[in-house]
Scaffold this motif. Structure first.
Motif, PDB file in Angstrom:
ATOM      1  N   GLY A  85     -19.792 -38.180  72.729  1.00  0.00           N
ATOM      2  CA  GLY A  85     -19.286 -36.990  73.701  1.00  0.00           C
ATOM      3  C   GLY A  85     -18.937 -35.680  73.018  1.00  0.00           C
ATOM      4  O   GLY A  85     -18.328 -34.758  73.567  1.00  0.00           O
ATOM      5  N   ARG A  86     -19.312 -35.260  72.038  1.00  0.00           N
ATOM      6  CA  ARG A  86     -19.124 -34.079  71.156  1.00  0.00           C
ATOM      7  C   ARG A  86     -20.420 -33.225  71.298  1.00  0.00           C
ATOM      8  O   ARG A  86     -20.665 -32.605  70.344  1.00  0.00           O
ATOM      9  N   SER A  87     -21.109 -33.090  72.429  1.00  0.00           N
ATOM     10  CA  SER A  87     -22.083 -32.296  72.334  1.00  0.00           C
ATOM     11  C   SER A  87     -21.731 -30.731  72.370  1.00  0.00           C
ATOM     12  O   SER A  87     -20.359 -30.188  72.916  1.00  0.00           O
ATOM     13  N   LEU A  88     -22.405 -29.904  71.858  1.00  0.00           N
ATOM     14  CA  LEU A  88     -22.081 -28.343  71.571  1.00  0.00           C
ATOM     15  C   LEU A  88     -21.979 -27.688  73.097  1.00  0.00           C
ATOM     16  O   LEU A  88     -21.320 -27.054  73.218  1.00  0.00           O
TER      17      LEU A  88
ATOM     18  N   THR B 192     -18.508 -29.004  74.602  1.00  0.00           N
ATOM     19  CA  THR B 192     -17.091 -28.929  73.906  1.00  0.00           C
ATOM     20  C   THR B 192     -16.295 -27.703  74.607  1.00  0.00           C
ATOM     21  O   THR B 192     -16.871 -26.627  74.963  1.00  0.00           O
ATOM     22  N   THR B 193     -14.927 -27.795  74.710  1.00  0.00           N
ATOM     23  CA  THR B 193     -14.251 -26.745  75.177  1.00  0.00           C
ATOM     24  C   THR B 193     -14.289 -25.619  74.327  1.00  0.00           C
ATOM     25  O   THR B 193     -13.942 -25.843  73.016  1.00  0.00           O
TER      26      THR B 193
ATOM     27  N   ARG C 220     -18.253 -26.848  65.394  1.00  0.00           N
ATOM     28  CA  ARG C 220     -18.701 -27.971  66.178  1.00  0.00           C
ATOM     29  C   ARG C 220     -19.502 -28.937  65.620  1.00  0.00           C
ATOM     30  O   ARG C 220     -19.499 -29.999  66.235  1.00  0.00           O
ATOM     31  N   VAL C 221     -19.849 -28.724  64.404  1.00  0.00           N
ATOM     32  CA  VAL C 221     -20.787 -29.686  63.865  1.00  0.00           C
ATOM     33  C   VAL C 221     -20.281 -30.495  62.519  1.00  0.00           C
ATOM     34  O   VAL C 221     -20.925 -31.427  61.950  1.00  0.00           O
ATOM     35  N   ILE C 222     -19.018 -30.078  62.267  1.00  0.00           N
ATOM     36  CA  ILE C 222     -18.469 -30.713  61.149  1.00  0.00           C
ATOM     37  C   ILE C 222     -17.430 -31.853  61.655  1.00  0.00           C
ATOM     38  O   ILE C 222     -16.372 -31.638  62.291  1.00  0.00           O
ATOM     39  N   PRO C 223     -17.441 -33.079  61.289  1.00  0.00           N
ATOM     40  CA  PRO C 223     -16.410 -34.058  61.868  1.00  0.00           C
ATOM     41  C   PRO C 223     -15.150 -33.956  61.201  1.00  0.00           C
ATOM     42  O   PRO C 223     -14.971 -33.788  59.987  1.00  0.00           O
ATOM     43  N   ALA C 224     -14.270 -33.805  62.315  1.00  0.00           N
ATOM     44  CA  ALA C 224     -12.825 -33.781  61.683  1.00  0.00           C
ATOM     45  C   ALA C 224     -12.329 -35.006  60.994  1.00  0.00           C
ATOM     46  O   ALA C 224     -11.392 -34.772  60.120  1.00  0.00           O
ATOM     47  N   ASP C 225     -13.014 -36.257  61.284  1.00  0.00           N
ATOM     48  CA  ASP C 225     -12.485 -37.298  60.436  1.00  0.00           C
ATOM     49  C   ASP C 225     -13.388 -37.392  59.153  1.00  0.00           C
ATOM     50  O   ASP C 225     -14.286 -38.258  59.019  1.00  0.00           O
ATOM     51  N   CYS C 226     -13.175 -36.339  58.316  1.00  0.00           N
ATOM     52  CA  CYS C 226     -13.716 -36.501  57.064  1.00  0.00           C
ATOM     53  C   CYS C 226     -12.640 -36.641  55.800  1.00  0.00           C
ATOM     54  O   CYS C 226     -11.556 -37.176  56.088  1.00  0.00           O
ATOM     55  N   ASP C 227     -13.306 -36.781  54.735  1.00  0.00           N
ATOM     56  CA  ASP C 227     -12.245 -36.869  53.468  1.00  0.00           C
ATOM     57  C   ASP C 227     -11.146 -35.688  53.229  1.00  0.00           C
ATOM     58  O   ASP C 227     -11.543 -34.622  53.872  1.00  0.00           O
TER      59      ASP C 227
ATOM     60  N   ARG D 235     -18.089 -18.742  53.301  1.00  0.00           N
ATOM     61  CA  ARG D 235     -19.319 -19.307  53.021  1.00  0.00           C
ATOM     62  C   ARG D 235     -19.070 -20.918  52.814  1.00  0.00           C
ATOM     63  O   ARG D 235     -20.227 -21.669  53.025  1.00  0.00           O
ATOM     64  N   THR D 236     -18.093 -21.197  52.328  1.00  0.00           N
ATOM     65  CA  THR D 236     -17.854 -22.732  52.152  1.00  0.00           C
ATOM     66  C   THR D 236     -17.953 -23.611  53.410  1.00  0.00           C
ATOM     67  O   THR D 236     -18.703 -24.532  53.544  1.00  0.00           O
ATOM     68  N   LEU D 237     -17.431 -22.943  54.454  1.00  0.00           N
ATOM     69  CA  LEU D 237     -17.383 -23.369  55.749  1.00  0.00           C
ATOM     70  C   LEU D 237     -18.851 -23.631  56.409  1.00  0.00           C
ATOM     71  O   LEU D 237     -19.206 -24.662  56.802  1.00  0.00           O
ATOM     72  N   PHE D 238     -19.493 -22.376  56.212  1.00  0.00           N
ATOM     73  CA  PHE D 238     -20.933 -22.564  56.716  1.00  0.00           C
ATOM     74  C   PHE D 238     -21.863 -23.583  55.875  1.00  0.00           C
ATOM     75  O   PHE D 238     -22.961 -24.152  56.336  1.00  0.00           O
ATOM     76  N   TYR D 239     -21.466 -23.619  54.416  1.00  0.00           N
ATOM     77  CA  TYR D 239     -22.297 -24.741  53.630  1.00  0.00           C
ATOM     78  C   TYR D 239     -22.151 -26.066  54.063  1.00  0.00           C
ATOM     79  O   TYR D 239     -23.018 -26.831  54.298  1.00  0.00           O
ATOM     80  N   LEU D 240     -20.911 -26.267  54.440  1.00  0.00           N
ATOM     81  CA  LEU D 240     -20.537 -27.730  54.921  1.00  0.00           C
ATOM     82  C   LEU D 240     -21.006 -27.907  56.170  1.00  0.00           C
ATOM     83  O   LEU D 240     -21.693 -28.939  56.727  1.00  0.00           O
ATOM     84  N   ALA D 241     -21.105 -26.710  57.524  1.00  0.00           N
ATOM     85  CA  ALA D 241     -21.776 -27.080  58.522  1.00  0.00           C
ATOM     86  C   ALA D 241     -23.272 -27.411  58.322  1.00  0.00           C
ATOM     87  O   ALA D 241     -23.572 -28.166  59.058  1.00  0.00           O
ATOM     88  N   ASP D 242     -23.945 -26.620  57.453  1.00  0.00           N
ATOM     89  CA  ASP D 242     -25.267 -26.973  57.336  1.00  0.00           C
ATOM     90  C   ASP D 242     -25.698 -28.251  56.758  1.00  0.00           C
ATOM     91  O   ASP D 242     -26.691 -28.730  56.967  1.00  0.00           O
ATOM     92  N   ARG D 243     -24.827 -28.751  55.951  1.00  0.00           N
ATOM     93  CA  ARG D 243     -24.934 -30.087  55.439  1.00  0.00           C
ATOM     94  C   ARG D 243     -25.074 -31.112  56.582  1.00  0.00           C
ATOM     95  O   ARG D 243     -25.519 -32.321  56.589  1.00  0.00           O
ATOM     96  N   CYS D 244     -24.268 -30.787  57.768  1.00  0.00           N
ATOM     97  CA  CYS D 244     -24.098 -31.687  58.840  1.00  0.00           C
ATOM     98  C   CYS D 244     -25.135 -31.611  59.898  1.00  0.00           C
ATOM     99  O   CYS D 244     -25.985 -32.509  60.350  1.00  0.00           O
TER     100      CYS D 244
END
Length: 340
Positions: free
Chosen positions: A205-208, A211-212, A251-258, A313-322
């Motif tokens: 249910g985490r569709s782009l 999502t609110t 929206r594409v980075i899971p909050a349940d991360c390390d 850019r760190t945030l965008f890099y992490l999003a690209d990996r997802c």
């Protein structure tokens, strides 16, 4: 096997940090001629009576076969924290104060088997988590800073161990402990497949599109879905919307991360949006209710503001990996905003 630097050791074996059988596979088929065969080890010590005992780090053979690792290395299923002390005429790194400060911030280490040398340096022994690669390197803290004085000895590394000359167990009989999650997030290599796929997120249910947040822009995205980019040069835009870009990336980075990834995301949001970005960080963190704790984001947000080594850019890099599709979402929504 490791050379002995005692006076009665032959000169060609002294003052060397290289194993006696350095990178040679011909004796046991493994790097450094490492072996768990008792008879083979006896034979090696019979030929090199001045040698010391060394233990390799990394996954053991059973775990290695079950993962991506196929190198001819005999791992012990352990990894080590090497806590250095300053040496006269040598390096000036003191690892103990750095470790104390790190555990004060992130949590205490469990009681585990530990050895100590004549110079006071210690080796803390931990179990290597199954299926995860512990990288041999200088330990890096949650802010990305190197802690010179604390070395990680895992895959491709080793430590000299008791009963070698000058080294003893502090607490022989203490079981080897599992490392806490915060330490694993600092020492383990993050494989690319560790983040859940986009298909699983949509199923949860985490569709782009559903999502609110930014509801007007989401309606625009749905309305314009499938349209080709404009070929009219007058439609090109030069303006960016950092808040929108941060939102799309989150929206594409899971909050349940390390923990380390979570902290890096917070620092990147702060670098992008400043103090007003706290709402984005807190709302995103709440998407992992099992890990969210009231007040935790407020406390860490202040620390995020002090970090200068992490930028947006760190945030965008992490999003690209997802999921790199977030960039298309951002460009589509931004184009509509500029056209208004």
């Amino acid at each position: 096997m490791h050379p002995d630097d005692s006076p009665d050791t032959p000169k060609h074996l002294r003052k060397s940090k290289r194993p006696i059988h350095s990178y040679s596979f011909h004796r046991s088929g493994t790097r450094w001629a490492a072996s768990a065969d008792v008879d083979f080890v006896r034979l090696m010590f019979k030929r090199d009576r001045h040698a010391l005992v060394a233990i390799t780090g990394g996954l053991d053979a059973r775990d290695r076969r079950a993962t991506w690792m196929t190198e001819p290395v005999l791992g012990s299923g352990l990894f080590f924290l090497d806590i250095d002390v300053a040496k006269p005429g040598g390096h000036s790194h003191e690892g103990a104060p750095l470790l104390a400060a790190l555990t004060a911030r992130l949590g205490a280490l469990p009681n585990t088997l530990t050895s100590i040398g004549l110079d006071g340096g210690r080796h803390l022994v931990f179990r290597n988590p199954v299926g995860r690669k512990v990288v041999s390197r200088v330990l890096v803290d949650e802010k990305g800073c190197k802690l010179h004085g604390i070395d990680v000895k895992g895959e491709g590394g080793y430590v000299v161990a008791p009963p070698s000359r000058g080294r003893r167990w502090i607490d022989w009989g203490t079981p080897v402990a599992d490392a806490p999650d915060w330490l694993l997030s600092l020492v383990c290599e993050q494989p690319r497949g560790v983040i859940e796929s986009r298909t699983k997120r949509l199923a949860a249910g985490r569709s782009l599109v559903t999502t609110t947040g930014f509801p007007g822009r989401l309606l625009t995205l749905v309305k314009d879905a499938g349209r080709e980019p404009s070929v009219d040069a007058s439609d090109a835009w030069q303006t960016g919307d950092m808040e929108l870009k941060v939102w799309c990336a989150l929206r594409v980075i899971p909050a349940d991360c390390d923990y380390l990834t979570w902290f890096r995301v917070g620092c990147a949001i702060y670098a992008a949006l400043g103090e007003p970005g706290f709402t984005r960080f807190d709302d995103w963190s709440r998407e992992a209710p099992a890990k969210y704790r009231d007040g935790s984001t407020t406390e860490k947000w202040r620390e995020c503001g002090t970090v200068r080594a992490i930028n947006p850019r760190t945030l965008f890099y992490l999003a690209d990996r997802c999921d790199r599709s977030w960039r298309l979402v951002y460009r589509t929504m931004l184009a509509r905003e500029v056209a208004r």
